[in-house]
Design an enzyme around this catalytic site. Structure first.
Site, mmCIF file in Angstrom:
data_model
loop_
_atom_site.group_PDB
_atom_site.id
_atom_site.type_symbol
_atom_site.label_atom_id
_atom_site.label_comp_id
_atom_site.label_asym_id
_atom_site.label_seq_id
_atom_site.Cartn_x
_atom_site.Cartn_y
_atom_site.Cartn_z
ATOM 1 N N LYS A 22 63.000 -23.376 35.924
ATOM 2 C CA LYS A 22 62.957 -22.760 34.593
ATOM 3 C C LYS A 22 63.729 -23.575 33.559
ATOM 4 O O LYS A 22 64.395 -23.021 32.683
ATOM 5 C CB LYS A 22 63.500 -21.331 34.631
ATOM 6 C CG LYS A 22 62.803 -20.404 35.618
ATOM 7 C CD LYS A 22 63.424 -19.019 35.609
ATOM 8 C CE LYS A 22 62.815 -18.113 36.655
ATOM 9 N NZ LYS A 22 63.440 -16.781 36.690
ATOM 10 N N LYS A 51 54.853 -13.044 26.357
ATOM 11 C CA LYS A 51 56.195 -13.214 25.811
ATOM 12 C C LYS A 51 56.822 -14.484 26.367
ATOM 13 O O LYS A 51 56.587 -14.864 27.513
ATOM 14 C CB LYS A 51 57.074 -12.006 26.135
ATOM 15 C CG LYS A 51 57.276 -11.729 27.614
ATOM 16 C CD LYS A 51 58.081 -10.452 27.832
ATOM 17 C CE LYS A 51 58.344 -10.212 29.318
ATOM 18 N NZ LYS A 51 59.168 -11.248 29.953
ATOM 19 N N LYS A 80 59.185 -8.221 33.948
ATOM 20 C CA LYS A 80 58.914 -9.647 34.094
ATOM 21 C C LYS A 80 60.133 -10.467 33.668
ATOM 22 O O LYS A 80 60.941 -10.035 32.843
ATOM 23 C CB LYS A 80 57.696 -10.042 33.242
ATOM 24 C CG LYS A 80 56.404 -9.312 33.627
ATOM 25 C CD LYS A 80 55.919 -9.723 35.012
ATOM 26 C CE LYS A 80 54.603 -9.048 35.375
ATOM 27 N NZ LYS A 80 54.753 -7.651 35.781
ATOM 28 N N ASP A 81 60.220 -11.667 34.235
ATOM 29 C CA ASP A 81 61.359 -12.537 33.966
ATOM 30 C C ASP A 81 61.526 -12.820 32.482
ATOM 31 O O ASP A 81 60.548 -12.958 31.742
ATOM 32 C CB ASP A 81 61.179 -13.877 34.697
ATOM 33 C CG ASP A 81 61.187 -13.725 36.198
ATOM 34 O OD1 ASP A 81 62.207 -14.033 36.817
ATOM 35 O OD2 ASP A 81 60.157 -13.297 36.748
ATOM 36 N N ARG A 82 62.776 -12.969 32.083
ATOM 37 C CA ARG A 82 63.055 -13.367 30.704
ATOM 38 C C ARG A 82 62.844 -14.867 30.525
ATOM 39 O O ARG A 82 62.221 -15.301 29.551
ATOM 40 C CB ARG A 82 64.497 -13.013 30.330
ATOM 41 C CG ARG A 82 64.864 -13.507 28.935
ATOM 42 C CD ARG A 82 66.329 -13.348 28.607
ATOM 43 N NE ARG A 82 66.634 -13.950 27.319
ATOM 44 C CZ ARG A 82 67.859 -14.112 26.849
ATOM 45 N NH1 ARG A 82 68.904 -13.717 27.557
ATOM 46 N NH2 ARG A 82 68.055 -14.678 25.671
#
EC number: 5.4.99.27
Length: 347
Positions: A22, A51, A80-82
């Protein structure tokens, strides 16, 4: 991965390669699959959003403002992941059938896109999805050949179906709070906190059991008293059916399971009970919380096999595509491949 997972065993040994995870939002892409069609009418407006660098709760709260409703009137199937680019549906309770003008909302939040809208006769609830599709890039990989070898192994047999570090909160705070709540017999009406802490408690005990099976060489082998997951339900394993179930396991037709602890007795017997029970006994605070909230025992597959796993290599970057069923963690796959390098994020 988080230190809270550092004590857990690996399927193929601790990775030798390191990589950044990430490093950019685009390096971790998630696309939600609900698995059902909408009715096209009803009290709930369904909004599909994409997003970038935002968490689901924040987007839901902002969407509620844009629709002129309370936060509780916006719901989702899964968080969901940021630190990612993610697509998912949100449902908004708008019984009059109106569709708000989202132009101001989108102008205010350039990190959020609206991809589609629809109508449905029910709101989305946590768990109302079949799975997620992923595109994950490992950047600056220090040993590409080793990671590719591990990917081949993952494609064949999968990885331990650990709950990821997200389940336990920042630095394991959810697990610490779960222990405190159990120890101090805390009672609350805050459903979100109670759910988070109960999930952390059960997930941690499950992870420890799975790790023990790896350490004892029975991750891919049934033992006497196991509970097998079959197409028609669960089945207790004993000498009379073990060979047949093991053959079915080799064909991917049945699964070995481990405990999601509850206030009722474990269904395992004999050797499997001897393996599992100590991990419940060693966590009296977590078990006090679980029993105090009358959680019922459940089972979960101990192996996670990604669907349609493929990858490409570009220099020292590896990009993977795969799908996972709901409730599974992509980070558990990454954990088997590389040691995560710290990333200084600006998003």
């Amino acid at each position: 991965m988080s230190d809270i997972l550092s004590s857990l065993a690996y399927l193929t040994g601790k990775p030798v390669a390191s990589a950044k995870i990430k490093a950019q939002p685009e390096h971790f892409q998630v696309r939600e699959d609900l698995g059902f069609a909408f009715t096209g009418e009803g009290e709930h407006l369904l909004v599909r959003i994409r997003k970038t660098g935002e968490n689901t709760s924040f987007v839901a709260n902002e969407l509620a403002k844009a629709c002129g409703v309370k936060s509780k009137d916006v719901s989702w199937a899964g968080l969901k992941d940021r630190h990612a680019v993610t697509e998912q549906w949100l449902s908004v309770h708008l019984p009059k059938g109106e569709t708000p003008d989202f132009s101001a909302f989108l102008a205010q939040h350039p990190s959020i896109e609206i991809l589609a809208t629809d109508r449905h006769n029910k709101k989305l609830r946590p768990g109302d999805l079949v799975g997620n599709e992923f595109v994950v890039t490992l950047s600056e990989v220090t040993d590409v050949a080793d990671v590719e070898q591990r990917l081949e192994k993952v494609k064949q047999v999968g990885v331990p179906n650990y709950f990821g570090s997200q389940r336990f909160g920042n630095d394991g705070n959810n697990l610490e709070e779960a222990s405190r709540w159990g120890r101090e017999n805390v009672r609350t009406r805050n459903q979100n906190k109670r759910s988070m802490y109960l999930s952390a408690a059960r997930s941690w005990i499950f992870n420890r059991i799975v790790s023990a099976r790896l350490e004892n060489g029975v991750f891919d082998k049934f033992i006497d008293g196991d509970v097998a997951q079959t197409a028609s339900g669960t089945q207790l394993v004993d000498a009379s059916n073990m060979a047949a179930l093991q053959a079915q396991f080799a064909q991917g037709e049945v699964a070995i399971t481990a405990a999601l602890a509850g206030d009722n007795a474990l269904p395992t017997q004999a050797d499997a009970l001897t393996l599992e029970q100590p991990f419940l006994d060693e966590e009296p605070d977590l078990m006090a919380l679980i029993r105090g909230n009358r959680m019922r025992h459940d089972r979960r597959d101990i192996a996670l096999k990604p669907q349609d796993l493929a990858w490409t290599v570009d220099g020292n970057n590896i990009t993977m595509t795969f799908s996972l069923d709901a409730g599974s963690f992509a980070t558990s796959i990454v954990r088997e491949l590389v040691i995560e390098e710290k990333v200084e994020r600006e998003y």
